[in-house]
Design a protein around this motif. Structure first.
Motif, PDB file in Angstrom:
ATOM      1  N   VAL A  92      43.195  48.930  45.870  1.00  0.00           N
ATOM      2  CA  VAL A  92      42.280  47.793  45.759  1.00  0.00           C
ATOM      3  C   VAL A  92      43.085  46.513  45.578  1.00  0.00           C
ATOM      4  O   VAL A  92      44.229  46.549  45.116  1.00  0.00           O
ATOM      5  CB  VAL A  92      41.270  47.956  44.601  1.00  0.00           C
ATOM      6  N   GLN A  93      42.480  45.384  45.955  1.00  0.00           N
ATOM      7  CA  GLN A  93      43.111  44.085  45.790  1.00  0.00           C
ATOM      8  C   GLN A  93      42.092  43.090  45.284  1.00  0.00           C
ATOM      9  O   GLN A  93      40.899  43.216  45.563  1.00  0.00           O
ATOM     10  CB  GLN A  93      43.690  43.590  47.112  1.00  0.00           C
ATOM     11  N   ALA A  94      42.562  42.092  44.558  1.00  0.00           N
ATOM     12  CA  ALA A  94      41.708  41.030  44.035  1.00  0.00           C
ATOM     13  C   ALA A  94      42.600  39.836  43.670  1.00  0.00           C
ATOM     14  O   ALA A  94      43.823  39.982  43.575  1.00  0.00           O
ATOM     15  CB  ALA A  94      40.938  41.529  42.810  1.00  0.00           C
ATOM     16  N   LEU A  99      40.707  42.418  39.590  1.00  0.00           N
ATOM     17  CA  LEU A  99      41.289  43.683  40.055  1.00  0.00           C
ATOM     18  C   LEU A  99      40.753  44.856  39.240  1.00  0.00           C
ATOM     19  O   LEU A  99      40.437  45.911  39.791  1.00  0.00           O
ATOM     20  CB  LEU A  99      42.815  43.616  39.965  1.00  0.00           C
ATOM     21  N   LEU A 100      40.616  44.677  37.936  1.00  0.00           N
ATOM     22  CA  LEU A 100      40.041  45.718  37.087  1.00  0.00           C
ATOM     23  C   LEU A 100      38.613  46.038  37.513  1.00  0.00           C
ATOM     24  O   LEU A 100      38.216  47.208  37.604  1.00  0.00           O
ATOM     25  CB  LEU A 100      40.079  45.288  35.621  1.00  0.00           C
ATOM     26  N   GLU A 137      37.304  45.553  40.553  1.00  0.00           N
ATOM     27  CA  GLU A 137      37.369  46.243  41.853  1.00  0.00           C
ATOM     28  C   GLU A 137      37.767  47.702  41.676  1.00  0.00           C
ATOM     29  O   GLU A 137      37.219  48.593  42.327  1.00  0.00           O
ATOM     30  CB  GLU A 137      38.357  45.537  42.783  1.00  0.00           C
ATOM     31  N   TRP A 138      38.734  47.965  40.804  1.00  0.00           N
ATOM     32  CA  TRP A 138      39.199  49.321  40.501  1.00  0.00           C
ATOM     33  C   TRP A 138      38.052  50.187  39.990  1.00  0.00           C
ATOM     34  O   TRP A 138      37.798  51.279  40.474  1.00  0.00           O
ATOM     35  CB  TRP A 138      40.326  49.198  39.498  1.00  0.00           C
ATOM     36  N   LEU A 139      37.342  49.667  38.993  1.00  0.00           N
ATOM     37  CA  LEU A 139      36.232  50.432  38.421  1.00  0.00           C
ATOM     38  C   LEU A 139      35.083  50.576  39.403  1.00  0.00           C
ATOM     39  O   LEU A 139      34.448  51.631  39.472  1.00  0.00           O
ATOM     40  CB  LEU A 139      35.774  49.802  37.109  1.00  0.00           C
ATOM     41  N   ASN A 140      34.806  49.552  40.190  1.00  0.00           N
ATOM     42  CA  ASN A 140      33.758  49.671  41.199  1.00  0.00           C
ATOM     43  C   ASN A 140      34.094  50.751  42.223  1.00  0.00           C
ATOM     44  O   ASN A 140      33.220  51.491  42.667  1.00  0.00           O
ATOM     45  CB  ASN A 140      33.496  48.332  41.887  1.00  0.00           C
ATOM     46  N   GLU A 141      35.361  50.860  42.590  1.00  0.00           N
ATOM     47  CA  GLU A 141      35.774  51.919  43.517  1.00  0.00           C
ATOM     48  C   GLU A 141      35.568  53.301  42.884  1.00  0.00           C
ATOM     49  O   GLU A 141      35.067  54.225  43.530  1.00  0.00           O
ATOM     50  CB  GLU A 141      37.237  51.733  43.918  1.00  0.00           C
ATOM     51  N   LEU A 142      35.917  53.434  41.611  1.00  0.00           N
ATOM     52  CA  LEU A 142      35.712  54.710  40.925  1.00  0.00           C
ATOM     53  C   LEU A 142      34.222  55.025  40.776  1.00  0.00           C
ATOM     54  O   LEU A 142      33.810  56.184  40.920  1.00  0.00           O
ATOM     55  CB  LEU A 142      36.393  54.694  39.557  1.00  0.00           C
ATOM     56  N   ILE A 143      33.420  54.003  40.494  1.00  0.00           N
ATOM     57  CA  ILE A 143      31.965  54.188  40.394  1.00  0.00           C
ATOM     58  C   ILE A 143      31.412  54.662  41.733  1.00  0.00           C
ATOM     59  O   ILE A 143      30.615  55.598  41.797  1.00  0.00           O
ATOM     60  CB  ILE A 143      31.285  52.882  39.934  1.00  0.00           C
ATOM     61  N   TRP A 144      31.838  54.033  42.811  1.00  0.00           N
ATOM     62  CA  TRP A 144      31.371  54.416  44.149  1.00  0.00           C
ATOM     63  C   TRP A 144      31.744  55.868  44.455  1.00  0.00           C
ATOM     64  O   TRP A 144      30.919  56.639  44.935  1.00  0.00           O
ATOM     65  CB  TRP A 144      31.961  53.475  45.206  1.00  0.00           C
ATOM     66  N   GLU A 198      51.585  51.987  41.680  1.00  0.00           N
ATOM     67  CA  GLU A 198      52.031  50.604  41.794  1.00  0.00           C
ATOM     68  C   GLU A 198      50.920  49.689  41.317  1.00  0.00           C
ATOM     69  O   GLU A 198      49.769  49.863  41.687  1.00  0.00           O
ATOM     70  CB  GLU A 198      52.351  50.315  43.265  1.00  0.00           C
ATOM     71  N   ALA A 199      51.250  48.719  40.492  1.00  0.00           N
ATOM     72  CA  ALA A 199      50.255  47.753  40.028  1.00  0.00           C
ATOM     73  C   ALA A 199      50.901  46.387  39.868  1.00  0.00           C
ATOM     74  O   ALA A 199      51.986  46.274  39.322  1.00  0.00           O
ATOM     75  CB  ALA A 199      49.651  48.188  38.696  1.00  0.00           C
ATOM     76  N   SER A 200      50.231  45.386  40.395  1.00  0.00           N
ATOM     77  CA  SER A 200      50.622  43.995  40.176  1.00  0.00           C
ATOM     78  C   SER A 200      49.360  43.272  39.724  1.00  0.00           C
ATOM     79  O   SER A 200      48.271  43.844  39.775  1.00  0.00           O
ATOM     80  CB  SER A 200      51.178  43.397  41.471  1.00  0.00           C
ATOM     81  N   PRO A 201      49.436  42.023  39.303  1.00  0.00           N
ATOM     82  CA  PRO A 201      48.230  41.323  38.866  1.00  0.00           C
ATOM     83  C   PRO A 201      47.157  41.157  39.940  1.00  0.00           C
ATOM     84  O   PRO A 201      46.024  40.840  39.626  1.00  0.00           O
ATOM     85  CB  PRO A 201      48.764  39.964  38.398  1.00  0.00           C
ATOM     86  N   THR A 202      47.500  41.403  41.213  1.00  0.00           N
ATOM     87  CA  THR A 202      46.502  41.222  42.268  1.00  0.00           C
ATOM     88  C   THR A 202      46.314  42.423  43.190  1.00  0.00           C
ATOM     89  O   THR A 202      45.475  42.387  44.083  1.00  0.00           O
ATOM     90  CB  THR A 202      46.848  39.996  43.149  1.00  0.00           C
ATOM     91  N   SER A 203      47.073  43.502  42.996  1.00  0.00           N
ATOM     92  CA  SER A 203      46.862  44.689  43.823  1.00  0.00           C
ATOM     93  C   SER A 203      47.170  45.944  43.022  1.00  0.00           C
ATOM     94  O   SER A 203      47.972  45.930  42.093  1.00  0.00           O
ATOM     95  CB  SER A 203      47.720  44.654  45.091  1.00  0.00           C
ATOM     96  N   LEU A 204      46.516  47.019  43.422  1.00  0.00           N
ATOM     97  CA  LEU A 204      46.656  48.289  42.723  1.00  0.00           C
ATOM     98  C   LEU A 204      46.577  49.405  43.734  1.00  0.00           C
ATOM     99  O   LEU A 204      45.697  49.421  44.583  1.00  0.00           O
ATOM    100  CB  LEU A 204      45.525  48.447  41.697  1.00  0.00           C
ATOM    101  N   VAL A 205      47.535  50.319  43.682  1.00  0.00           N
ATOM    102  CA  VAL A 205      47.494  51.491  44.542  1.00  0.00           C
ATOM    103  C   VAL A 205      47.102  52.671  43.659  1.00  0.00           C
ATOM    104  O   VAL A 205      47.803  52.995  42.729  1.00  0.00           O
ATOM    105  CB  VAL A 205      48.844  51.722  45.231  1.00  0.00           C
ATOM    106  N   LYS A 206      46.366  53.285  44.012  1.00  0.00           N
ATOM    107  CA  LYS A 206      45.804  54.462  43.322  1.00  0.00           C
ATOM    108  C   LYS A 206      44.273  54.197  43.028  1.00  0.00           C
ATOM    109  O   LYS A 206      43.622  53.882  43.885  1.00  0.00           O
ATOM    110  CB  LYS A 206      46.638  54.729  42.070  1.00  0.00           C
TER     111      LYS A 206
END
Length: 120
Positions: free
Chosen positions: A54-56, A62-63, A65-72, A88-96
């Motif tokens: 996810v990216q934001a 980003l948090l 977007e991450w949780l919305n993906e898990l909810i979906w 991998e995690a940065s302030p604007t992107s997250l893999v996993k």
């Protein structure tokens, strides 16, 4: 140090997590979401591994977007995480249906802290 708490919040649940790194905060938030959904989506005993990306524009978004993906994934695939490795995690992107209202994800001298409200 990683921590996670689910707190009552006027018909909703507030999730408060901490971690030494941003990756730990996202892993803890996923595990807390898994605890919250455990009653609604019982474990099947099988294992499943998914890659999520996810990216934001900022850590709080980003948090969300991450949780919305898990909810979906929980609603459509009847799947919730029980183990999480953030590659991998940065302030604007997250893999996993979190909300950006009141969401915080900030770095401090002793690590990261995040708060987000989940509509239940």
């Amino acid at each position: 140090m990683r921590t996670r708490r689910l707190l009552d919040h006027t018909g909703e649940v507030r999730l408060a997590v901490t971690g030494s790194t941003l990756a730990e905060v996202f892993a803890e938030s996923a595990l807390a979401f898994g605890e919250l959904e455990a009653e609604a989506i019982p474990r099947t005993g099988g294992t499943r591994s998914d890659r999520v990306s996810v990216q934001a524009p900022d850590p709080a978004a980003l948090l969300v977007e991450w949780l919305n993906e898990l909810i979906w994934r929980a609603e459509t695939g009847r799947w919730v995480p029980t183990e999480v490795e953030v590659a991998e995690a940065s302030p604007t992107s997250l893999v996993k249906a979190a909300t950006l209202h009141g969401a915080r994800c900030q770095e401090s001298a002793d690590g990261w802290r995040a708060d987000v409200v989940l509509d239940v």
